[in-house]
Design an enzyme around this catalytic site. Sequence first.
Site, PDB file in Angstrom:
ATOM      1  N   ASN A  52     -10.162  -0.336   0.123  1.00 14.79           N
ATOM      2  CA  ASN A  52      -8.699  -0.248   0.110  1.00 14.79           C
ATOM      3  C   ASN A  52      -8.193  -0.736  -1.252  1.00 14.79           C
ATOM      4  O   ASN A  52      -8.382  -1.892  -1.597  1.00 14.79           O
ATOM      5  CB  ASN A  52      -8.170  -1.123   1.250  1.00 14.79           C
ATOM      6  CG  ASN A  52      -6.656  -1.127   1.359  1.00 14.79           C
ATOM      7  OD1 ASN A  52      -5.947  -0.625   0.483  1.00 14.79           O
ATOM      8  ND2 ASN A  52      -6.152  -1.691   2.442  1.00 14.79           N
ATOM      9  N   CYS A  90       0.816  -1.223   0.000  1.00 13.68           N
ATOM     10  CA  CYS A  90       0.000   0.000   0.000  1.00 13.68           C
ATOM     11  C   CYS A  90       0.844   1.265   0.000  1.00 13.68           C
ATOM     12  O   CYS A  90       0.336   2.350  -0.277  1.00 13.68           O
ATOM     13  CB  CYS A  90      -0.927   0.002   1.215  1.00 13.68           C
ATOM     14  SG  CYS A  90      -1.941  -1.471   1.309  1.00 13.68           S
ATOM     15  N   HIS A 110      -3.472   6.930   3.135  1.00  8.04           N
ATOM     16  CA  HIS A 110      -3.882   5.649   2.547  1.00  8.04           C
ATOM     17  C   HIS A 110      -5.273   5.321   3.052  1.00  8.04           C
ATOM     18  O   HIS A 110      -5.595   5.533   4.223  1.00  8.04           O
ATOM     19  CB  HIS A 110      -2.884   4.560   2.966  1.00  8.04           C
ATOM     20  CG  HIS A 110      -3.304   3.203   2.517  1.00  8.04           C
ATOM     21  ND1 HIS A 110      -3.701   2.954   1.229  1.00  8.04           N
ATOM     22  CD2 HIS A 110      -3.423   2.031   3.196  1.00  8.04           C
ATOM     23  CE1 HIS A 110      -4.044   1.680   1.127  1.00  8.04           C
ATOM     24  NE2 HIS A 110      -3.888   1.098   2.296  1.00  8.04           N
TER      25      HIS A 110
HETATM   26  O1  UT7 Z   1      -3.733  -1.459   3.591  1.00  3.38           O
HETATM   27  C1  UT7 Z   1      -2.904  -1.532   4.696  1.00  3.38           C
HETATM   28  C2  UT7 Z   1      -3.145  -2.684   5.488  1.00  3.38           C
HETATM   29  N1  UT7 Z   1      -4.508  -2.928   5.910  1.00  3.38           N
HETATM   30  C3  UT7 Z   1      -5.044  -2.304   6.965  1.00  3.38           C
HETATM   31  O2  UT7 Z   1      -4.573  -1.284   7.386  1.00  3.38           O
HETATM   32  C4  UT7 Z   1      -6.236  -2.938   7.615  1.00  3.38           C
HETATM   33  C5  UT7 Z   1      -6.035  -2.955   9.100  1.00  3.38           C
HETATM   34  N2  UT7 Z   1      -7.051  -3.652   9.864  1.00  3.38           N
HETATM   35  C6  UT7 Z   1      -8.354  -3.312   9.842  1.00  3.38           C
HETATM   36  O3  UT7 Z   1      -8.771  -2.417   9.135  1.00  3.38           O
HETATM   37  C7  UT7 Z   1      -9.285  -4.026  10.814  1.00  3.38           C
HETATM   38  O4  UT7 Z   1      -8.518  -4.807  11.694  1.00  3.38           O
HETATM   39  C8  UT7 Z   1     -10.344  -4.915  10.127  1.00  3.38           C
HETATM   40  C9  UT7 Z   1     -11.381  -4.040   9.434  1.00  3.38           C
HETATM   41  C10 UT7 Z   1      -9.659  -5.828   9.125  1.00  3.38           C
HETATM   42  C11 UT7 Z   1     -11.079  -5.770  11.146  1.00  3.38           C
HETATM   43  O5  UT7 Z   1     -11.631  -4.985  12.169  1.00  3.38           O
HETATM   44  P1  UT7 Z   1     -11.419  -5.406  13.705  1.00  3.38           P
HETATM   45  O6  UT7 Z   1     -12.201  -4.475  14.505  1.00  3.38           O
HETATM   46  O7  UT7 Z   1      -9.938  -5.471  13.937  1.00  3.38           O
HETATM   47  O8  UT7 Z   1     -12.113  -6.826  13.752  1.00  3.38           O
HETATM   48  P2  UT7 Z   1     -11.473  -8.225  14.130  1.00  3.38           P
HETATM   49  O9  UT7 Z   1     -10.600  -8.722  13.025  1.00  3.38           O
HETATM   50  O10 UT7 Z   1     -10.872  -8.120  15.482  1.00  3.38           O
HETATM   51  O11 UT7 Z   1     -12.768  -9.113  14.182  1.00  3.38           O
HETATM   52  C12 UT7 Z   1     -13.794  -8.892  15.146  1.00  3.38           C
HETATM   53  C13 UT7 Z   1     -14.873  -9.914  14.963  1.00  3.38           C
HETATM   54  C14 UT7 Z   1     -14.364 -11.349  14.885  1.00  3.38           C
HETATM   55  O12 UT7 Z   1     -15.285 -12.159  15.544  1.00  3.38           O
HETATM   56  P3  UT7 Z   1     -14.989 -12.649  17.047  1.00  3.38           P
HETATM   57  O13 UT7 Z   1     -13.699 -13.424  16.955  1.00  3.38           O
HETATM   58  O14 UT7 Z   1     -14.860 -11.407  17.845  1.00  3.38           O
HETATM   59  O15 UT7 Z   1     -16.171 -13.490  17.346  1.00  3.38           O
HETATM   60  C15 UT7 Z   1     -14.405 -11.670  13.423  1.00  3.38           C
HETATM   61  O16 UT7 Z   1     -14.581 -13.043  13.157  1.00  3.38           O
HETATM   62  O17 UT7 Z   1     -15.569  -9.679  13.717  1.00  3.38           O
HETATM   63  C16 UT7 Z   1     -15.602 -10.901  12.956  1.00  3.38           C
HETATM   64  N3  UT7 Z   1     -15.556 -10.543  11.557  1.00  3.38           N
HETATM   65  C17 UT7 Z   1     -16.635 -10.249  10.830  1.00  3.38           C
HETATM   66  N4  UT7 Z   1     -17.948 -10.253  11.138  1.00  3.38           N
HETATM   67  C18 UT7 Z   1     -18.816  -9.897  10.173  1.00  3.38           C
HETATM   68  C19 UT7 Z   1     -14.456 -10.383  10.760  1.00  3.38           C
HETATM   69  N5  UT7 Z   1     -14.833 -10.020   9.538  1.00  3.38           N
HETATM   70  C20 UT7 Z   1     -16.166  -9.924   9.547  1.00  3.38           C
HETATM   71  C21 UT7 Z   1     -17.143  -9.576   8.579  1.00  3.38           C
HETATM   72  N6  UT7 Z   1     -18.426  -9.564   8.935  1.00  3.38           N
HETATM   73  N7  UT7 Z   1     -16.796  -9.220   7.317  1.00  3.38           N
END
Ligand code: UT7
Length: 339
Positions: free
Chosen positions: A296, A124, A266
């Site tokens: 993204n 990125c 970004h």
């Molecule tokens: O481009 C440069 C690199 N990329 C980034 O900068 C992205 C950086 N990271 C992020 O933007 C965020 O971490 C995400 C948007 C990817 C995820 O958000 P989060 O608040 O960190 O969520 P998480 O991964 O901690 O997941 C929370 C919960 C999980 O369930 P449990 O384990 O708490 O029961 C996931 O399984 O949300 C669940 N989950 C979803 N639920 C519904 C993950 N993806 C989804 C989804 N829909 N699409």
Amino acid sequence: MKDAIAHPAQPMPRAVIAGVGAYTPEQVLTNADLEKLVNTTDEWIVSRSGIHERHIAGEKVATSDLSVEAARRALAAAGVAAAAVDMIIVATVTPDMPFPNTACLVQRKIGAVNATCFDLEAACTGFLFAMETARQYIRTGAIRTALIIGAEKLSSVTDWQDRATCVLFGDGAGAVVLQAGAADGARGIVNTVTGSDGSLADLLQIPAGGSRLPASHATVDGRLHYMKMNGREVFKHAVRSMSDAVLRVLAGAGLTLADVDIIVPHQANLRIIHAISDKLGVPLEKFFVNLDRYGNMSAASIPVALEEAVRTGRVHSGQTVVMVAFGGGFTWGATVMKW
Ligand code: UT7
């Protein structure tokens, strides 16, 4: 590429953005569409990322095709003929193929017969790394005009069965024409900082398809040709690295946050932008955001956002503009320029 090097005693020219162009494919994939593909909801996607929709390229469209559209628009905006381009750099993690490089394919399609062409992969952050690479060629007098493209067909490396990643990414391309300006000119790039931390490489990657794990039935069955991300860890590092990069690039230019008119970050996640805004104490209104409509797009995110900011008048003459990125590698960087 010209072989003349400016005399060291001569002041180095500033690199100026002479034109910006962007292209995103017509097809739009909404959160409602994704609700039908994986176990997710519009509410989850919007609250966790700020993304409402993203653009997806057709099956037959490759990254060079997206690049060409953006490149033509940037050249037209700059009033520069393709034959006047000394260098083309395509920043991408989704090249058309391992080689030849995508920049050579763009060269062939736009007729930039005098350009030296190569790709640059810094995920990125690739677009900012590519701009900085060309800036150094321009400063030494080795070239006068560069076409810098950030382009991705991320839909080709997205696992449409993985809800944790497939809701985040989109396809598109953005380009700038970077040219030598006056050394003492008011406009142009003032400073750039870049950095990397390879110890965290495993947190964001496409495991297979390279020399470590060449394509095989096992890699395909294991879904190893798709992006894998530890979202929570990436998030933390992104906020820290981008905030630090903004402060360092300004300090190196003898500027402060108060001098900044607009930040084009970004576009990975609205919460990341909120967190940087909080950490730096810079109001959210100073950040340009369009990830709600594009998701993204990795290396394409910043140039696509920049093009929209210029076209809509958010970025205009006389402003101090900061661009800042973070991505796989990890890599990060920031650029400050007088528009
Ligand atoms: O481009 C440069 C690199 N990329 C980034 O900068 C992205 C950086 N990271 C992020 O933007 C965020 O971490 C995400 C948007 C990817 C995820 O958000 P989060 O608040 O960190 O969520 P998480 O991964 O901690 O997941 C929370 C919960 C999980 O369930 P449990 O384990 O708490 O029961 C996931 O399984 O949300 C669940 N989950 C979803 N639920 C519904 C993950 N993806 C989804 C989804 N829909 N699409």
